[in-house]
Design an enzyme around this catalytic site. Structure first.
Site, PDB file in Angstrom:
ATOM      1  N   ASP A   3       0.851  -1.188   0.000  1.00 24.81           N
ATOM      2  CA  ASP A   3       0.000   0.000   0.000  1.00 24.81           C
ATOM      3  C   ASP A   3       0.888   1.240   0.000  1.00 24.81           C
ATOM      4  OD1 ASP A   3      -1.833   2.080   0.568  1.00 24.81           O
ATOM      5  OD2 ASP A   3      -3.125   0.704   1.671  1.00 24.81           O
TER       6      ASP A   3
ATOM      7  N   ASP B 189       4.138   0.557  -8.189  1.00 23.04           N
ATOM      8  CA  ASP B 189       3.774   1.404  -9.322  1.00 23.04           C
ATOM      9  C   ASP B 189       3.681   2.869  -8.915  1.00 23.04           C
ATOM     10  OD1 ASP B 189       1.575   0.802  -7.742  1.00 23.04           O
ATOM     11  OD2 ASP B 189       0.138   1.091  -9.377  1.00 23.04           O
TER      12      ASP B 189
END
Length: 268
Positions: free
Chosen positions: A156, A192
């Site tokens: 996360d 990402d």
């Protein structure tokens, strides 16, 4: 408003501090499917490690160490994935590398159930799962230098500035990872979110326990990582996937003994 990342204390007990810093997850509850419930009733005895808890439901009691040889029934290189989600990457890896042992760390019960179902279908008997906070697993459950590789794929990013303190990869985490990974072993990371990738790189570059195992700015994509929903989602959003790979430096001996594992767990 109550903090959803903390487990509700027992009002009849003495007040206790569960963790000294925020964890890197918000534990959401949700109804599991019939198949997921069946996985817990029929498959958990084989796949899920029993954990002695401290105060929090996802904690690991200090000293509650397992013996990997007893758990897997053999001596083999151990690969540990933090935040295994639905288990797509680690089930594929375990089925593809029967000569290695694998441990998936996850706090979401439905994800663990899905992992068990897929592992059973794939015949991945060399995989085990643990429902717990990852740094506590590395620090308390696994013996020193137990892992040949540690994977942190698409954690996360907690991209809002006020939430970045919840990120998993911090200097405290690097110290705990250094205790868990054997000399010459690897930490493999992917994200990402470029800003988080830069933070990860800064953290591991600054660690005296690790060295880069790549040239240039970023590592090549790890060929052992299957394409998951997280990676597809990032690519669809136009975000570049950044990989990092670090090698554990040899432990420095003092009076013939290696460095001890870190004394204080980070609740990340």
């Amino acid at each position: 408003m109550p903090d959803p990342t903390r487990d509700a204390p027992d009002s009849s007990a003495e007040p206790r501090t569960f963790r000294d810093r925020p964890v890197s997850f918000v534990r959401r509850s949700g109804r599991m499917s019939e198949a997921q419930e069946r996985a817990w009733s029929e498959l958990a005895a084989h796949y899920v490690l029993t954990v002695e808890r401290d105060a929090a439901a996802t904690s690991v009691r200090p000293g509650a160490t397992v013996d990997p040889v007893a758990v897997w029934g053999r001596e083999a290189p151990l690969v540990v994935e933090i935040g295994s989600g639905q288990g797509h990457a680690i089930v594929h890896a375990a089925a593809s590398a029967p000569d290695r042992d694998f441990l998936a760390i996850e706090v979401f019960k439905a994800g663990l159930a899905r992992t068990m179902l897929d592992a059973d279908k794939a015949g991945a008997q060399n995989l085990r799962l643990v429902e717990a906070n990852a740094p506590e697993v590395l620090q308390h459950l696994l013996p020193e230098a137990a892992a040949a590789e540690l994977w942190v794929f698409f954690p996360d990013p907690w991209h809002k500035k006020k939430h970045t303190k919840r990120r998993l990869v911090t200097p405290a985490f690097a110290r705990i990872a250094a205790g868990a990974v054997r000399d010459g072993g690897f930490v493999r990371l992917a994200t990402d979110w470029e800003e988080y990738a830069e933070q990860m790189r800064d953290v591991l570059d600054a660690s005296l326990d690790f060295e880069r195992a790549f040239d240039g700015d970023w590592a090549e994509r790890f060929e052992g990582r299957v394409l998951t929903a997280f990676e597809r989602k990032g690519a669809r959003a136009g975000r570049s996937i950044r990989d990092l790979t670090y090698r554990r430096r040899p432990r420095v001996a003092h009076g013939g003994a290696a460095h001890d594992k870190p004394a204080a767990a980070a609740g990340a």
